[in-house]
Design an enzyme around this catalytic site. Structure first.
Site, PDB file in Angstrom:
ATOM      1  N   ARG A 283     -25.203  12.817  49.325  1.00  0.00           N
ATOM      2  CA  ARG A 283     -24.455  14.436  49.259  1.00  0.00           C
ATOM      3  C   ARG A 283     -24.922  15.241  50.255  1.00  0.00           C
ATOM      4  O   ARG A 283     -25.704  14.982  51.098  1.00  0.00           O
ATOM      5  CB  ARG A 283     -24.268  14.931  47.607  1.00  0.00           C
ATOM      6  CG  ARG A 283     -23.813  13.898  46.704  1.00  0.00           C
ATOM      7  CD  ARG A 283     -23.603  14.419  45.615  1.00  0.00           C
ATOM      8  NE  ARG A 283     -22.686  15.432  45.463  1.00  0.00           N
ATOM      9  CZ  ARG A 283     -22.600  16.291  44.549  1.00  0.00           C
ATOM     10  NH1 ARG A 283     -23.317  15.936  43.257  1.00  0.00           N
ATOM     11  NH2 ARG A 283     -21.793  17.240  44.110  1.00  0.00           N
TER      12      ARG A 283
ATOM     13  N   ALA B  72     -27.784  22.223  39.369  1.00  0.00           N
ATOM     14  CA  ALA B  72     -28.234  22.898  40.685  1.00  0.00           C
ATOM     15  C   ALA B  72     -29.505  23.739  40.588  1.00  0.00           C
ATOM     16  O   ALA B  72     -29.998  23.961  41.783  1.00  0.00           O
ATOM     17  CB  ALA B  72     -27.145  24.066  41.224  1.00  0.00           C
TER      18      ALA B  72
ATOM     19  N   HIS C 198     -29.931  12.572  37.485  1.00  0.00           N
ATOM     20  CA  HIS C 198     -28.553  13.050  38.037  1.00  0.00           C
ATOM     21  C   HIS C 198     -27.655  11.905  37.995  1.00  0.00           C
ATOM     22  O   HIS C 198     -27.960  10.687  38.143  1.00  0.00           O
ATOM     23  CB  HIS C 198     -28.958  13.346  39.521  1.00  0.00           C
ATOM     24  CG  HIS C 198     -29.873  14.567  39.552  1.00  0.00           C
ATOM     25  ND1 HIS C 198     -29.668  15.685  39.638  1.00  0.00           N
ATOM     26  CD2 HIS C 198     -31.157  14.391  40.002  1.00  0.00           C
ATOM     27  CE1 HIS C 198     -30.740  16.755  39.625  1.00  0.00           C
ATOM     28  NE2 HIS C 198     -31.806  15.471  40.002  1.00  0.00           N
TER      29      HIS C 198
ATOM     30  N   GLU D  80     -36.386  13.376  35.424  1.00  0.00           N
ATOM     31  CA  GLU D  80     -35.246  14.141  35.889  1.00  0.00           C
ATOM     32  C   GLU D  80     -34.325  13.223  36.321  1.00  0.00           C
ATOM     33  O   GLU D  80     -34.463  12.085  36.730  1.00  0.00           O
ATOM     34  CB  GLU D  80     -35.904  14.806  37.447  1.00  0.00           C
ATOM     35  CG  GLU D  80     -34.719  15.535  38.178  1.00  0.00           C
ATOM     36  CD  GLU D  80     -35.325  16.093  39.376  1.00  0.00           C
ATOM     37  OE1 GLU D  80     -36.164  16.579  39.660  1.00  0.00           O
ATOM     38  OE2 GLU D  80     -34.496  15.664  40.548  1.00  0.00           O
TER      39      GLU D  80
ATOM     40  N   ARG E 213     -14.821  18.513  35.193  1.00  0.00           N
ATOM     41  CA  ARG E 213     -15.381  18.890  36.530  1.00  0.00           C
ATOM     42  C   ARG E 213     -15.431  18.030  37.719  1.00  0.00           C
ATOM     43  O   ARG E 213     -15.938  16.882  37.424  1.00  0.00           O
ATOM     44  CB  ARG E 213     -16.761  19.412  36.280  1.00  0.00           C
ATOM     45  CG  ARG E 213     -17.684  19.793  37.343  1.00  0.00           C
ATOM     46  CD  ARG E 213     -19.138  20.129  36.924  1.00  0.00           C
ATOM     47  NE  ARG E 213     -20.048  20.492  38.343  1.00  0.00           N
ATOM     48  CZ  ARG E 213     -21.062  20.193  38.427  1.00  0.00           C
ATOM     49  NH1 ARG E 213     -21.786  19.623  37.577  1.00  0.00           N
ATOM     50  NH2 ARG E 213     -21.945  20.709  39.503  1.00  0.00           N
TER      51      ARG E 213
ATOM     52  N   TYR F 147     -18.535  13.080  39.028  1.00  0.00           N
ATOM     53  CA  TYR F 147     -19.083  13.025  37.816  1.00  0.00           C
ATOM     54  C   TYR F 147     -18.443  12.228  36.974  1.00  0.00           C
ATOM     55  O   TYR F 147     -18.828  12.138  35.719  1.00  0.00           O
ATOM     56  CB  TYR F 147     -19.405  14.519  37.313  1.00  0.00           C
ATOM     57  CG  TYR F 147     -20.090  15.381  38.092  1.00  0.00           C
ATOM     58  CD1 TYR F 147     -21.532  15.115  38.612  1.00  0.00           C
ATOM     59  CD2 TYR F 147     -19.580  16.444  39.092  1.00  0.00           C
ATOM     60  CE1 TYR F 147     -22.251  15.812  39.577  1.00  0.00           C
ATOM     61  CE2 TYR F 147     -20.449  17.319  40.055  1.00  0.00           C
ATOM     62  CZ  TYR F 147     -21.644  16.757  39.947  1.00  0.00           C
ATOM     63  OH  TYR F 147     -22.451  17.429  40.856  1.00  0.00           O
TER      64      TYR F 147
ATOM     65  N   ASN G  62     -31.450  17.004  33.079  1.00  0.00           N
ATOM     66  CA  ASN G  62     -30.562  16.999  34.389  1.00  0.00           C
ATOM     67  C   ASN G  62     -30.262  18.816  34.517  1.00  0.00           C
ATOM     68  O   ASN G  62     -29.588  19.204  33.788  1.00  0.00           O
ATOM     69  CB  ASN G  62     -29.139  16.552  34.084  1.00  0.00           C
ATOM     70  CG  ASN G  62     -28.249  16.554  35.397  1.00  0.00           C
ATOM     71  OD1 ASN G  62     -28.537  17.178  36.341  1.00  0.00           O
ATOM     72  ND2 ASN G  62     -27.134  15.702  35.206  1.00  0.00           N
TER      73      ASN G  62
ATOM     74  N   PRO H  44     -26.693  23.850  34.237  1.00  0.00           N
ATOM     75  CA  PRO H  44     -25.484  24.541  34.547  1.00  0.00           C
ATOM     76  C   PRO H  44     -24.162  23.648  34.846  1.00  0.00           C
ATOM     77  O   PRO H  44     -24.516  22.718  35.703  1.00  0.00           O
ATOM     78  CB  PRO H  44     -25.934  25.593  35.653  1.00  0.00           C
ATOM     79  CG  PRO H  44     -27.246  24.990  36.045  1.00  0.00           C
ATOM     80  CD  PRO H  44     -28.007  24.486  35.056  1.00  0.00           C
ATOM     81  N   ASN H  45     -23.209  23.880  34.446  1.00  0.00           N
ATOM     82  CA  ASN H  45     -21.842  23.243  34.695  1.00  0.00           C
ATOM     83  C   ASN H  45     -21.684  21.935  33.940  1.00  0.00           C
ATOM     84  O   ASN H  45     -20.694  21.364  34.214  1.00  0.00           O
ATOM     85  CB  ASN H  45     -21.482  23.241  36.142  1.00  0.00           C
ATOM     86  CG  ASN H  45     -21.619  24.618  36.776  1.00  0.00           C
ATOM     87  OD1 ASN H  45     -20.851  25.591  36.147  1.00  0.00           O
ATOM     88  ND2 ASN H  45     -22.461  24.978  37.706  1.00  0.00           N
TER      89      ASN H  45
HETATM   90  C1  DQA Z   1     -26.354  16.900  39.607  1.00  0.00           C
HETATM   91  C2  DQA Z   1     -26.396  17.110  40.993  1.00  0.00           C
HETATM   92  C3  DQA Z   1     -27.003  18.530  41.385  1.00  0.00           C
HETATM   93  O1  DQA Z   1     -26.908  18.664  42.836  1.00  0.00           O
HETATM   94  C4  DQA Z   1     -25.556  19.424  40.966  1.00  0.00           C
HETATM   95  O2  DQA Z   1     -25.732  20.719  41.187  1.00  0.00           O
HETATM   96  C5  DQA Z   1     -25.102  19.082  39.607  1.00  0.00           C
HETATM   97  C6  DQA Z   1     -25.265  17.901  38.821  1.00  0.00           C
HETATM   98  C7  DQA Z   1     -25.972  15.564  39.105  1.00  0.00           C
HETATM   99  O3  DQA Z   1     -26.126  15.153  37.827  1.00  0.00           O
HETATM  100  O4  DQA Z   1     -25.381  14.654  40.057  1.00  0.00           O
HETATM  101  O5  DQA Z   1     -24.623  20.082  38.977  1.00  0.00           O
HETATM  102  O6  DQA Z   1     -27.443  17.390  38.945  1.00  0.00           O
END
Ligand code: DQA
Length: 139
Positions: free
Chosen positions: A104, A74, A97, A95, A17, A22, A71, A9-10
């Site tokens: 954070r 959240a 990020h 995994e 964003r 990011y 990735n 998501p996102n």
């Molecule tokens: C993320 C870190 C997560 O906490 C966050 O909700 C994201 C992006 C990252 O790539 O740093 O959406 O996965």
């Protein structure tokens, strides 16, 4: 070699964003760079904001692909269902990020997925994906 990148998501809003966290690059531009870097690897890309669609994709590729770079955004911090999907398949999952989640908010310090994954990479910006693929080449 087939590798599936899955963004949750996102992450369709990368480049738009929260750029201070990011960065300015959209994922499609970065993906072209990745494909040029790993010329001998078939890199497939999937993004969804929907938990069940991410699970369906994990099931779809999880018995035939050589690796998944995930990735989960959240959902990393919340989804038992995605953790179960990772545990159910044969393909190793890395995994990743973009941000260093440990620098954070505290709720980002815990991953529900990590224990089912082969490894975790965080904090290298978009290069986390490249490192994720490289980690799959080690063994
Ligand atoms: C993320 C870190 C997560 O906490 C966050 O909700 C994201 C992006 C990252 O790539 O740093 O959406 O996965």
């Amino acid at each position: 070699m087939n590798i599936q990148i899955i963004n949750g998501p996102n992450l369709n809003l990368l480049g738009v964003r929260e750029k201070s966290i990011y960065g300015n690059t959209d994922f499609e531009s970065y993906l072209s760079e990745l494909k040029a870097h790993f010329k001998n690897i078939d890199i497939a890309y999937f993004q969804s904001n929907v938990e069940g669609e991410i699970i369906n994709k994990i099931h779809e590729v999880g018995f035939t692909y050589d690796g998944i770079v995930l990735n989960a955004g959240a959902y990393t911090h919340t989804s038992i269902a995605i953790a179960d999907a990772i545990a159910a398949i044969k393909t190793p999952v890395i995994e990743v990020h973009i941000s260093n989640v440990y620098k954070r908010e505290e709720f980002r310090h815990h991953s529900r997925l990590a224990a089912s994954c082969k490894g975790v990479i965080a904090g290298f910006g978009m290069h986390s994906y490249r490192l994720g693929i490289e980690s799959l080449l080690i063994s």
